[in-house]
Design a protein around this motif. Sequence first.
Motif, PDB file in Angstrom:
ATOM      1  N   ARG A  43      50.569  35.492  41.454  1.00 34.47           N
ATOM      2  CA  ARG A  43      49.310  35.915  40.740  1.00 34.47           C
ATOM      3  C   ARG A  43      49.431  37.031  39.949  1.00 34.47           C
ATOM      4  O   ARG A  43      50.395  37.594  39.928  1.00 34.47           O
ATOM      5  CB  ARG A  43      48.079  36.323  42.013  1.00 34.47           C
ATOM      6  N   LEU A  44      48.506  36.985  39.012  1.00 29.14           N
ATOM      7  CA  LEU A  44      48.197  38.078  38.077  1.00 29.14           C
ATOM      8  C   LEU A  44      46.840  38.868  38.080  1.00 29.14           C
ATOM      9  O   LEU A  44      45.894  38.305  38.416  1.00 29.14           O
ATOM     10  CB  LEU A  44      48.449  37.689  36.642  1.00 29.14           C
ATOM     11  N   HIS A  45      46.979  40.121  38.120  1.00 30.06           N
ATOM     12  CA  HIS A  45      45.948  40.904  38.503  1.00 30.06           C
ATOM     13  C   HIS A  45      45.658  41.875  37.432  1.00 30.06           C
ATOM     14  O   HIS A  45      46.596  42.709  36.911  1.00 30.06           O
ATOM     15  CB  HIS A  45      45.989  41.567  39.702  1.00 30.06           C
ATOM     16  N   LEU A  46      44.587  41.748  36.664  1.00 25.66           N
ATOM     17  CA  LEU A  46      44.070  42.943  35.615  1.00 25.66           C
ATOM     18  C   LEU A  46      43.828  44.251  36.379  1.00 25.66           C
ATOM     19  O   LEU A  46      43.251  44.327  37.228  1.00 25.66           O
ATOM     20  CB  LEU A  46      42.760  42.315  34.824  1.00 25.66           C
ATOM     21  N   ILE A  47      44.507  45.385  35.486  1.00 22.68           N
ATOM     22  CA  ILE A  47      44.164  46.628  35.993  1.00 22.68           C
ATOM     23  C   ILE A  47      43.493  47.472  35.149  1.00 22.68           C
ATOM     24  O   ILE A  47      42.701  48.239  35.585  1.00 22.68           O
ATOM     25  CB  ILE A  47      45.699  47.267  36.098  1.00 22.68           C
ATOM     26  N   GLU A 103      39.140  37.483  31.434  1.00 21.39           N
ATOM     27  CA  GLU A 103      38.836  37.832  32.818  1.00 21.39           C
ATOM     28  C   GLU A 103      38.887  36.516  33.623  1.00 21.39           C
ATOM     29  O   GLU A 103      39.668  36.682  34.872  1.00 21.39           O
ATOM     30  CB  GLU A 103      37.773  38.596  33.057  1.00 21.39           C
ATOM     31  N   ARG A 104      38.310  35.519  33.161  1.00 21.12           N
ATOM     32  CA  ARG A 104      38.450  34.185  33.664  1.00 21.12           C
ATOM     33  C   ARG A 104      39.815  33.703  33.800  1.00 21.12           C
ATOM     34  O   ARG A 104      40.110  33.009  35.179  1.00 21.12           O
ATOM     35  CB  ARG A 104      37.521  33.182  32.991  1.00 21.12           C
ATOM     36  N   LEU A 105      40.573  33.824  32.781  1.00 21.65           N
ATOM     37  CA  LEU A 105      41.861  33.189  33.078  1.00 21.65           C
ATOM     38  C   LEU A 105      42.933  33.598  33.951  1.00 21.65           C
ATOM     39  O   LEU A 105      43.277  33.354  34.690  1.00 21.65           O
ATOM     40  CB  LEU A 105      42.667  33.368  31.424  1.00 21.65           C
ATOM     41  N   PHE A 106      42.514  35.330  34.141  1.00 18.81           N
ATOM     42  CA  PHE A 106      43.381  35.952  35.136  1.00 18.81           C
ATOM     43  C   PHE A 106      42.933  35.685  36.346  1.00 18.81           C
ATOM     44  O   PHE A 106      43.673  35.655  37.563  1.00 18.81           O
ATOM     45  CB  PHE A 106      43.583  37.257  34.810  1.00 18.81           C
ATOM     46  N   GLU A 107      41.604  35.573  36.731  1.00 15.67           N
ATOM     47  CA  GLU A 107      40.975  35.359  37.987  1.00 15.67           C
ATOM     48  C   GLU A 107      41.427  34.222  38.573  1.00 15.67           C
ATOM     49  O   GLU A 107      41.614  33.915  39.662  1.00 15.67           O
ATOM     50  CB  GLU A 107      39.574  35.756  37.787  1.00 15.67           C
ATOM     51  N   GLN A 108      41.474  33.189  37.666  1.00 19.58           N
ATOM     52  CA  GLN A 108      41.679  31.812  38.287  1.00 19.58           C
ATOM     53  C   GLN A 108      43.125  31.332  38.394  1.00 19.58           C
ATOM     54  O   GLN A 108      43.416  30.384  39.029  1.00 19.58           O
ATOM     55  CB  GLN A 108      40.841  30.626  37.201  1.00 19.58           C
ATOM     56  N   TYR A 109      43.984  31.933  37.520  1.00 21.18           N
ATOM     57  CA  TYR A 109      45.331  31.757  37.851  1.00 21.18           C
ATOM     58  C   TYR A 109      46.030  31.886  39.017  1.00 21.18           C
ATOM     59  O   TYR A 109      46.070  33.056  39.578  1.00 21.18           O
ATOM     60  CB  TYR A 109      45.921  32.305  36.587  1.00 21.18           C
ATOM     61  N   GLU A 110      46.588  30.773  39.447  1.00 30.07           N
ATOM     62  CA  GLU A 110      47.488  31.189  40.795  1.00 30.07           C
ATOM     63  C   GLU A 110      48.302  29.970  40.659  1.00 30.07           C
ATOM     64  O   GLU A 110      47.940  28.588  40.389  1.00 30.07           O
ATOM     65  CB  GLU A 110      46.814  31.583  42.012  1.00 30.07           C
ATOM     66  N   GLU A 111      49.548  30.086  41.128  1.00 27.83           N
ATOM     67  CA  GLU A 111      50.694  29.051  41.341  1.00 27.83           C
ATOM     68  C   GLU A 111      51.372  29.156  42.625  1.00 27.83           C
ATOM     69  O   GLU A 111      51.760  30.382  42.951  1.00 27.83           O
ATOM     70  CB  GLU A 111      51.818  29.173  40.093  1.00 27.83           C
ATOM     71  N   TYR A 112      51.481  28.143  43.431  1.00 28.65           N
ATOM     72  CA  TYR A 112      52.034  28.102  44.773  1.00 28.65           C
ATOM     73  C   TYR A 112      53.489  27.726  44.671  1.00 28.65           C
ATOM     74  O   TYR A 112      53.884  26.870  43.726  1.00 28.65           O
ATOM     75  CB  TYR A 112      51.547  27.142  45.709  1.00 28.65           C
TER      76      TYR A 112
END
Length: 229
Positions: A202-206, A114-123
Motif C-alpha cells: 500500500r501507499l499512503h499520502l502524508i 487522493e482517489r488513486l492512492f486510497e484505492q491502490y493495493e496489491e496482494y
Amino acid sequence: MPKSKRNRPVTLSKTKKKGKEHKEAIVNSIRQAIDNYNSIYVFSFENMRNLKFKEFREQLKSTSRFFLGSNKVMQISLGRSIADEVRPGIHKVSKILRGNAGLYFTNLPKEEVERLFEQYEEYDFARTGSTATEKVELKEGPLDQFTHEMEPFLRKQGMPVRLNKGVVELVSDFVVCEEGEPLSPESSRILRLLGIKMATFRLHLICRWSPDDFELYKEGLDLSDVESS
C-alpha cells in the motif's frame, strides 16, 4: 596448466559508484520536477514490492514523477529550512520525509491523487519476518495439492509428512503460522506453496504542497510543529 578466470585482475576504474555525481543528479532532477509539476506529495509505503511499484509509476508517468531513495538527499533538494528552501514553504515537505517515504510530483488534481492512492493495493506473498495476518493450520490427512516429488522439500520445512501410495499426507495436524506472530523462513515458503498471500503493498499520502497550500494527511502529525521549524 590454464590460469583460472577467477584470478584475473579487475580494473576498478571500469566500475561505477553512486557517489557525489549521482547525488547531484538526483538533486537536479528533483529541482527540475519542482518547476515542471503543480503539486508535491510525500507518501509512505508498506510491504514495498518493486515490480508492483514500477507498474504504478508507469501508469502515471505522463502526468507525474516519483522519487525514492535517500531522504537526506531529497531533503537537500527541497531545502531543509526557511533559509535554504528552493520555494516558499517547501521546507515543510523536508520535515515530513522520514523513514519509508518518497516524493510524488504531479499535475493531477488533488481529488484524483487522493482517489488513486486510497484505492491502490496489491496482494503478495509475505516475506520472512512479516506478521501473520491469520492462523493457518493443516489437518492430518492427504495433501492433494502437492505431488509426491514435493515430499522431501515439505519435510525439510518441518512438516510431518510421508508418502502413502504415492500421495503426500500429513501424519498429524500442523500449524503453519499463528496470527500476529512473525513468519519463519519455513512458514513463508509453505504459505507460498499454498498460494496464501498475507502481504498487502500500500501507499499512503502524508502531506501535499503546492505554491498556495500545504496540507497534512497523516494523523498524529502536528501542522504547527512543521510550520514553526
